[in-house]
Scaffold this motif. Structure first.
Motif: not given
Length: 271
Positions: A19-32, A132-135, A186-191
């Motif tokens: 869970p939450q291996l990536f932060s919301q800030e990182e996920i926002d960047l990857l999703y963009s 890596v879940a982006l959403t 998965l939640k966004a950021g989970d791996v």
């Protein structure tokens, strides 16, 4: 990152959620980056058996773009190393999975090694997929499903199901009798780490919410394929610090060795 108990669970079950291996800030960047035209314009469709389209963008070399920095990050590479064991970790490919609301198609039951066998890899134990879940991924929008423990079974024959390659359903039916079906929400950021031979699928997205993810596949360098022409799968990853992703800012995937549909070896009849 991955402790002994988690490693044992992976080898017992064939998958592991971190869970939450990536932060919301990182996920926002990857999703963009995932939704940038540099990725979207390189996508191709594969029809499932109902005619709905599964859409993905795939490339081989992990470069200096945001997804390359993600795939080469210490947290992912060390996680892969822990689960695969001794050997040099290499990046085989990454793909952005784009399951749009209402129209995103399903993936039939398959094993990743059912595909990679056709690329000429000999050792399934040397290979792994990392999602890596982006959403958020839910039952409603078509999250990944696995048949727990099926990585300990043989490689099943894979046949065409729509435009996809799916596992022989007679064998899948038998596996279903003895294996627990698990929905990997998965939640966004989970791996999600999953074994190359575990049976998995996903339903079509009939919800109002997109289900986007990026999957990086890894291989140990001794597992040299005799049909795969791209060499990234046998070139050890140049690991970067976990901070590199955010520190570098948005870097689009604009110089990647993208796969085109007509070059996909698993769509060819190899006998």
């Amino acid at each position: 990152m991955i402790n002994t108990t988690q490693k044992e669970a992976y080898h017992r079950d064939g998958y592991l959620i971190m869970p939450q291996l990536f932060s919301q800030e990182e996920i926002d960047l990857l999703y963009s980056v995932a939704t940038d035209q540099s990725v979207v314009n390189q996508a191709f469709d594969l029809n499932d058996q109902s005619g709905k389209k599964t859409k993905l963008t795939l490339w081989f070399t992990a470069g200096d773009d945001s997804f390359g920095l993600m795939s080469r990050s210490k947290r992912l590479v060390e996680g892969v190393q822990t689960l695969l064991g001794e050997g040099e970790v290499c990046h085989f490919h990454s793909k952005v999975m784009q399951k749009e609301p209402r129209v995103g198609g399903s993936w039939e039951w398959h094993q990743d090694y059912g595909y990679w066998y056709k690329n000429g890899f000999l050792f399934p134990e040397a290979m792994i997929s990392v999602m890596v879940a982006l959403t958020d991924a839910t039952i409603e929008n078509g999250c990944l499903q696995v048949l727990k423990g099926t990585h300990k079974m043989q490689r099943f024959e894979h046949l065409f199901a729509g435009e996809q390659q799916g596992a022989d359903m007679d064998f899948v039916a038998e596996a279903e009798k003895v294996s627990e079906l698990v929905y990997c929400e998965l939640k966004a950021g989970d791996v999600l780490f999953f074994h190359s031979n575990i049976l998995h699928r996903s339903e079509a997205n009939l919800s109002e919410y997109a289900r986007w993810s990026v999957i990086s596949a890894y291989n140990l360098s001794y597992n040299k394929p005799f049909r795969e022409k791209h060499t990234s799968c046998i070139e050890p990853v140049q690991v970067v610090d976990d901070q590199a992703l955010l520190a570098s800012g948005q870097r689009v995937v604009n110089q990647a060795d993208f796969l085109s549909k007509d070059k996909e070896i698993t769509l060819q009849d190899l006998k």
